[in-house]
Scaffold this active site. Structure first.
Site, mmCIF file in Angstrom:
data_model
loop_
_atom_site.group_PDB
_atom_site.id
_atom_site.type_symbol
_atom_site.label_atom_id
_atom_site.label_comp_id
_atom_site.label_asym_id
_atom_site.label_seq_id
_atom_site.Cartn_x
_atom_site.Cartn_y
_atom_site.Cartn_z
ATOM 1 N N ARG A 1 -0.306 7.073 -0.689
ATOM 2 C CA ARG A 1 0.651 8.150 -0.997
ATOM 3 C C ARG A 1 -0.044 9.513 -1.152
ATOM 4 O O ARG A 1 0.383 10.347 -1.943
ATOM 5 C CB ARG A 1 1.446 7.837 -2.279
ATOM 6 C CG ARG A 1 2.333 6.607 -2.209
ATOM 7 C CD ARG A 1 3.442 6.770 -1.173
ATOM 8 N NE ARG A 1 4.475 5.757 -1.336
ATOM 9 C CZ ARG A 1 4.448 4.553 -0.774
ATOM 10 N NH1 ARG A 1 3.447 4.213 0.019
ATOM 11 N NH2 ARG A 1 5.427 3.698 -0.981
ATOM 12 N N SER B 1 10.905 5.099 -4.823
ATOM 13 C CA SER B 1 9.983 4.845 -5.940
ATOM 14 C C SER B 1 9.706 6.154 -6.656
ATOM 15 O O SER B 1 9.295 7.128 -6.024
ATOM 16 C CB SER B 1 8.656 4.298 -5.427
ATOM 17 O OG SER B 1 8.849 3.068 -4.801
ATOM 18 N N GLU C 1 5.567 9.891 -8.185
ATOM 19 C CA GLU C 1 5.332 9.899 -6.743
ATOM 20 C C GLU C 1 6.229 10.969 -6.123
ATOM 21 O O GLU C 1 5.929 11.535 -5.086
ATOM 22 C CB GLU C 1 5.686 8.500 -6.217
ATOM 23 C CG GLU C 1 5.211 8.179 -4.844
ATOM 24 C CD GLU C 1 6.344 7.857 -3.917
ATOM 25 O OE1 GLU C 1 7.095 8.794 -3.587
ATOM 26 O OE2 GLU C 1 6.468 6.686 -3.512
#
Ligand code: EPU
Length: 336
Positions: free
Chosen positions: A165, A235, A332
């Site tokens: 990520r 998420s 995130e």
């Protein structure tokens, strides 16, 4: 393009999948690189924000600058051999439509990333990933426009500095991604990499690309909320890295703690969903914000227009997880 003269104070509610309310001082939807350049030149002194699908960000306040929502479209085959094909997709293409085109054509590599919301241009920024695959595995090149000097620059896979990520582009926001070149493969042999996906495909001795895509779609529909019904940004937190000592400390009380060794062998990735679940935050609702009942890693918006309420709920989860496990969860999702 949204007319240059009539692009002030545009609502951003429809441009973030959490559907928080905010206004952009200036807004444009350019359809070509030339249009992007003229829009940037017109508002040269303003702060800039690029929005793709708006599926991984939300607003806590108005954006006092220029929001650019590029609508660059098109997919083209650049070159091919008997084994592989290089395909360039423009940044404004819908990610899953592009994955579908690749699977339909028999090009392998992106099928595990089926149904991820967002655009092609956003995929490299946070190196989207799912079911044991990441966008970086297939990205050959990322083409950009530097908003500071309007120069074009192409980044090789290595120059993108991909990680879990993570990428160069997350920290160098002046590069507007215009297209991404992928190397995809003409032969496909399913590699078992993710337990839940293996189980979903267990009835097929040798799954086809289409069967893998269908299985991923089935799992995601079963587990993840549809943002049109329950606004969310996927998420909310990253899965955290923890030390060997931490794993040993926690595994006494939590023998089921999921741990995945990382490549360097010194740290482990654990499951944020597990930690949030054990901290008592699965399917919890606090006013108009909550965690999804089937996947507590996802924060859902039950109707607040105010992004600050999402941030307050995020802090509550972080504090409880930290108190219980001594692990700090990092968002995130991008908070603006
Ligand atoms: N778990 C729980 N309780 C739950 C749900 C899950 O304890 O209610 C634990 C289980 O141990 C489970 C583990 O969490 O085995 C992992 O769950 P899951 O397979 O759903 O994956 P994840 O790590 O929670 C990541 C990505 C998702 C991606 C899935 C599938 C991140 C931050 N998220 O989630 O990506 O779809 O894997 O590969 O890495 C996204 O980034 O927006 C996203 C949805």
């Amino acid at each position: 393009m949204k007319s240059m003269s009539n692009n002030r104070n545009i609502s951003l509610t429809d441009y973030n999948s959490f559907r928080t309310s905010a206004f952009a001082k200036f807004f444009c939807e350019p359809q070509s690189i030339t249009e992007i350049k003229s829009c940037l030149q017109l508002h040269a002194a303003e702060d800039k924000l690029i929005i793709g699908g708006g599926c991984n960000l939300f607003f806590t306040k108005d954006f006092e600058g220029l929001v650019v929502h590029p609508l660059l479209k098109g997919v083209a085959k650049l070159s091919e051999t008997a084994d592989w094909v290089d395909v360039e997709a423009m940044a404004g293409e819908n990610w899953d439509d592009f994955v579908k085109q690749c699977v339909d054509a028999g090009y392998a590599g992106l099928e595990n990333l089926s149904l991820i919301p967002g655009t092609v241009g956003a995929a490299p920024v946070q190196n989207i990933g799912a079911y044991g695959a990441e966008a970086k595995d297939c990205i050959l090149e990322v083409k950009t426009l530097n908003m500071s000097d309007l120069g074009l620059r192409s980044f090789s896979n290595e120059e993108c500095r991909f990680d879990y990520r993570e990428s160069f582009f997350k920290y160098n926001r002046e590069f507007l991604i215009t297209s991404v070149v992928f190397r995809l493969y003409k032969n496909f042999n399913y590699q078992p990499r993710y337990k839940e996906l293996n189980e979903e495909l267990s009835m097929f001795p040798s799954p086809t690309l289409q069967q893998v895509r269908d299985a991923v779609i089935t799992i995601r529909r079963r587990k993840l909320p549809d943002e049109r019904e329950l606004p969310n940004a996927g998420s909310f937190f990253k899965n955290p890295y923890i030390s060997k000592e931490k794993v040993e400390e926690l595994s006494g009380n939590y023998p089921n703690l999921p741990v995945f060794p990382t490549a360097d062998g010194n740290s482990y990735k654990t499951s944020a969903a597990f930690l949030i679940d054990k901290a008592g935050f699965k399917g919890v609702r606090d006013g108009n914000v909550g965690t999804y009942s089937k996947q507590p890693l996802i924060i859902v918006n039950y109707g607040t227009p105010n992004g600050k309420n999402i941030v307050a709920f995020m802090h509550k989860i972080q504090e409880n997880v930290e108190r219980l496990f001594g692990i700090k969860l990092e968002p995130e999702v991008r908070i603006l």
